[in-house]
Scaffold this active site. Structure first.
Site, short mmCIF file in Angstrom:
data_model
loop_
_atom_site.label_atom_id
_atom_site.label_comp_id
_atom_site.label_asym_id
_atom_site.label_seq_id
_atom_site.Cartn_x
_atom_site.Cartn_y
_atom_site.Cartn_z
N ALA A 15 -8.61 -28.44 6.30
CA ALA A 15 -8.93 -29.40 5.25
C ALA A 15 -7.64 -29.98 4.68
O ALA A 15 -6.57 -29.37 4.76
CB ALA A 15 -9.74 -28.73 4.15
N GLY A 32 -11.38 -25.63 7.76
CA GLY A 32 -12.49 -26.58 7.82
C GLY A 32 -12.72 -27.11 9.22
O GLY A 32 -13.84 -27.45 9.59
N GLU A 81 -14.80 -24.59 10.94
CA GLU A 81 -16.15 -24.69 10.38
C GLU A 81 -16.90 -25.90 10.95
O GLU A 81 -18.08 -25.80 11.29
CB GLU A 81 -16.08 -24.77 8.85
CG GLU A 81 -15.62 -23.47 8.23
CD GLU A 81 -15.35 -23.58 6.74
OE1 GLU A 81 -15.86 -22.76 5.98
OE2 GLU A 81 -14.60 -24.50 6.33
N GLU A 98 -8.04 -19.31 5.25
CA GLU A 98 -8.11 -19.65 3.82
C GLU A 98 -7.56 -18.56 2.92
O GLU A 98 -7.06 -18.84 1.82
CB GLU A 98 -9.57 -19.94 3.44
CG GLU A 98 -10.13 -21.24 4.00
CD GLU A 98 -10.74 -21.09 5.38
OE1 GLU A 98 -11.38 -22.04 5.85
OE2 GLU A 98 -10.57 -20.01 6.00
#
Length: 293
Positions: free
Chosen positions: A99, A143, A146, A166
């Site tokens: 991200a 992300g 994901e 993370e």
């Protein structure tokens, strides 16, 4: 006589707005790349839609503007009867390296919670009915990992890099990583990766069951993803939609309830034109010409 309701109008949701926008512009070749800043869209093979993340300087880091463009493209492909399957990919260096930290580093709890930050990142999981294949090369971290896992089928190259790092930033996965990774590879292995922030290769991802197939070279990964999409697009869209639905339902139901649900959907397909077309074609040794009805 029917009465028209009056009063305060119900707010239009983002999804409704997107669908209306598509309907109003569907006569236009909507997948023109002039409509997008962060992705590329194409139909490289018959019946197949392709979405390519396109922020190479940022290693395809995910941001809200990029995700909204992905959602728009996926929704448009989903509404297009000429498209039977969708592939999402990045480039050889990165599927998506995570991200965009600059977008979130200054957020307060009230801002993140109050605005449902990154909720729209899971759009493909709950709204797109056609099968999606992620073709992962290079980095798929945070992300990006994901997003890859949100697809119905995950292909990767052996040199790809997966991870949920993370914990190194003082947070945890926020777009489904802890849930989807655990379902894919089991609690013990998911706990190991999430608590340590350790990465795994594409070959390891395949061995653990995260990836359906693994390829030696990045171009093979994308080509095989497109080839699989062509195969899927060649079947009845009604049956494909039902197949995706029942497999996904297996993640929510117990075995007995899941089998009963599957049976009901199986029964329902006898009301479709394509069930008659498919079985008649098989009986007469002909190639079925699907109506998608």
């Amino acid at each position: 006589m029917a009465l028209r309701s009056v009063g305060v109008r119900r707010p239009i949701t983002w999804l409704e707005s997107a669908r209306r926008s598509f309907i109003q512009t569907k006569a236009v070749r909507w997948y023109s790349n002039n409509d997008y800043d962060h992705i590329l869209v194409d139909t490289p093979k018959s019946g197949v839609g392709l979405v390519t993340l396109n922020r190479p300087k940022a290693l395809n880091a995910l941001s809200t503007p990029l995700i909204l463009e992905v959602n728009k493209a996926l929704l448009s492909f989903d509404e297009d009867r000429a498209i039977g399957a969708i592939v999402i990919t990045g480039n050889e260096k990165a599927f998506a390296a995570g991200a965009d930290i600059n977008e979130m580093k200054s957020l307060s709890f009230s801002e993140a919670y109050g605005q449902d930050f990154i909720e729209k990142w899971s759009f493909m999981t709950f709204q797109i009915k056609k099968p999606i294949i992620s073709a992962v090369n290079g980095y798929a971290l945070g992300g990006g990992c994901e997003l890859a896992m949100m697809a119905d089928i995950l292909y990767c190259s052996a040199g790809a890099t997966f991870g949920q790092p993370e914990i190194k930033l003082g947070v945890i996965p926020g777009a489904g990583g802890s849930q989807r990774l655990t379902r894919a590879i089991g609690k013990a292995k998911a706990m190991d990766l999430i608590l340590t922030g350790r990465n795994i290769t594409g070959q390891e991802a395949y061995q653990l069951g995260l990836a359906a197939r693994c390829f030696e070279k990045p171009d093979e990964c994308l080509e095989e993803a497109l080839s699989t999409a062509v195969t899927i697009a060649g079947y009845s869209q009604v049956a494909v939609k039902a197949a995706k639905e029942v497999v996904n339902k297996s993640q929510d139901l117990g075995v007995r309830e899941g089998i009963e649900y599957e049976r009901r959907v199986f029964h329902s397909l006898f009301g479709s034109k394509d069930q008659k077309i498919g079985m008649e074609a098989f009986a007469t040794k002909q190639k079925p010409k699907w109506s998608h009805e």
